[in-house]
Enzyme design. Structure first.
Site, PDB file in Angstrom:
ATOM      1  N   ASN A   1       0.830  -1.212   0.000  1.00 23.66           N
ATOM      2  CA  ASN A   1       0.000   0.000   0.000  1.00 23.66           C
ATOM      3  C   ASN A   1       0.860   1.256   0.000  1.00 23.66           C
ATOM      4  OD1 ASN A   1      -0.388   1.888   2.526  1.00 23.66           O
ATOM      5  ND2 ASN A   1       0.111  -0.135   3.351  1.00 23.66           N
TER       6      ASN A   1
ATOM      7  N   GLY B   1      -0.321   7.123   1.659  1.00 22.79           N
ATOM      8  CA  GLY B   1       0.236   8.481   1.738  1.00 22.79           C
ATOM      9  C   GLY B   1      -0.410   9.310   2.826  1.00 22.79           C
TER      10      GLY B   1
ATOM     11  N   ASN C   1       4.401   7.361  14.588  1.00 24.71           N
ATOM     12  CA  ASN C   1       4.798   6.620  13.383  1.00 24.71           C
ATOM     13  C   ASN C   1       6.086   7.240  12.854  1.00 24.71           C
ATOM     14  OD1 ASN C   1       5.054   5.401  10.916  1.00 24.71           O
ATOM     15  ND2 ASN C   1       3.235   6.345  10.002  1.00 24.71           N
TER      16      ASN C   1
ATOM     17  N   CYS D   1       7.820   7.913   8.535  1.00 21.94           N
ATOM     18  CA  CYS D   1       7.574   8.955   7.518  1.00 21.94           C
ATOM     19  C   CYS D   1       8.848   9.767   7.268  1.00 21.94           C
ATOM     20  CB  CYS D   1       6.400   9.840   7.926  1.00 21.94           C
ATOM     21  SG  CYS D   1       6.281  10.150   9.668  1.00 21.94           S
TER      22      CYS D   1
END
Ligand SMILES: Cc1cc2nc3c(=O)[nH]c(=O)nc-3n(C[C@H](O)[C@H](O)[C@H](O)COP(=O)(O)O)c2cc1C
Length: 320
Positions: free
Chosen positions: A75, A78, A136, A139
């Site tokens: 995946n 974004g 997270n 990124c």
């Protein structure tokens, strides 16, 4: 179900079962409520982890964003989301009805933005819904020419330290590690040095799939993140390594949430025996909407048959 045997704690946060949604796979708000087995899902879950949010809204990547692979899913969404303001006003309050601890997954482009986002969330969580923030670090760090935060231990420590400073002990700070590194213990130790309460691992593995009919990558973003059964041995290995090599993981002062490729109760037990206190389930849930209740029942039966508890099984594969 042997509910008492299933309960676990992540620092001060008590979960009635070790099962959690994996960020990005179960929505932001009340998406679960449309499912026929909604009550069973809530009964099986110990916590709900939201899809990742950012400070400002993001449109996400161009299509195609998801492609199935032989043993998983690639995946490149974004980080599409409506931004923190809409999240707090329209989405987060809907999760109140789950009556579960809510963990909000956050992403940002710079260290400072991570801090601002975490502080904004906590300061504006008027109903005190949030139990934890999951950072997270998969990124790009725009302050450092777009390298991924999570591959640079110094950047991990800075992000976690900044978030922890802004939120203190108000909520659990969880750092979600990327597997796109040669030694996971480097960023794990850096997150601990930054003050993380909990580690979660793994996020997706970087990959690409090429459409041989038109000789082009399938995904609009060219590459994406691989999830699903193919990545499970990688995730279990990374949990195993952290538990074995990092004293805070082994003594559970920094517990681990194991994520990646879980599709059966024995997959979940593998993570737990490798050293995870709780587990997140994502891709399998797209295939089997009953996955949470099936895994909870499978673990519960195993505990009954072996007269043990989840907490006793954590790290059992290490032989002590
Ligand atoms: C469609 C999709 C969206 C995701 N979005 C996020 C996200 O917003 N934040 C995040 O930290 N991880 C995100 N992930 C990663 C998952 O939370 C999880 O770490 C990964 O998929 C491995 O678990 P699984 O094999 O059970 O899916 C996403 C995964 C998928 C498949």
């Amino acid at each position: 179900m042997a509910i008492n045997k299933l309960k676990v704690t992540l620092k001060h946060l008590r979960l009635k079962t070790p099962l959690m949604t994996a960020s990005g796979t179960a929505g932001h708000g009340d998406e679960l409520t449309v499912l026929d087995n909604y009550q069973e899902i809530l009964g099986a879950l110990g916590a709900f982890v939201t899809k990742g949010i950012t400070f400002k809204p993001r449109k996400g990547n161009p299509k195609i964003r998801v492609i199935e692979t032989r043993m998983g899913l690639l995946n490149s969404i974004g980080l599409q989301n409506s931004g923190v303001k809409v999240f707090l006003k329209d989405e987060l309050p809907l999760t109140l009805q789950y009556k579960l601890p809510i963990i909000v997954n956050i992403s940002a482009d710079t260290v400072e933005e991570f801090g601002e986002l975490a502080a904004y969330l906590i300061d504006n969580d008027v109903n005190s819904i949030i139990s934890g923030i999951e950072i997270n670090v998969s990124c790009p760090n725009l302050g450092e020419h777009g390298s991924i935060f999570g591959t640079d231990p110094k950047a991990v420590e800075r992000v976690v330290g900044t978030v922890k400073k802004r939120v203190g002990d108000k909520v659990l700070v969880i750092t979600k590690l990327t597997p796109n590194v040669t030694d996971i213990t480097g960023p794990a130790k850096a997150a601990i040095a930054g003050g993380t309460d909990v580690l979660s691992m793994i996020n997706t593995l970087r990959g690409i799939a090429i459409d041989t009919t038109n000789c082009r990558p399938f995904l609009g973003n060219i590459s994406g993140g691989l999830s699903g059964p193919a990545i499970k041995p990688v995730g279990v290995f990374m949990v195993y390594e952290c538990y074995k090599k990092i004293p805070e993981c082994m003594n559970k002062s920094v517990p681990i949430i194991g994520i990646g490729g879980i599709s059966t109760y024995s997959d979940a037990l593998e993570y737990i025996m490798a050293g995870a206190t709780a587990v997140g389930i994502g891709t399998a849930w797209f295939v089997n909407p009953r996955i949470f209740e099936e895994i909870a029942k499978g673990i519960s039966d195993y505990l009954g048959n072996n007269n043990t508890t989840v907490e006793e099984l954590v790290g059992k594969a290490h032989g002590h």
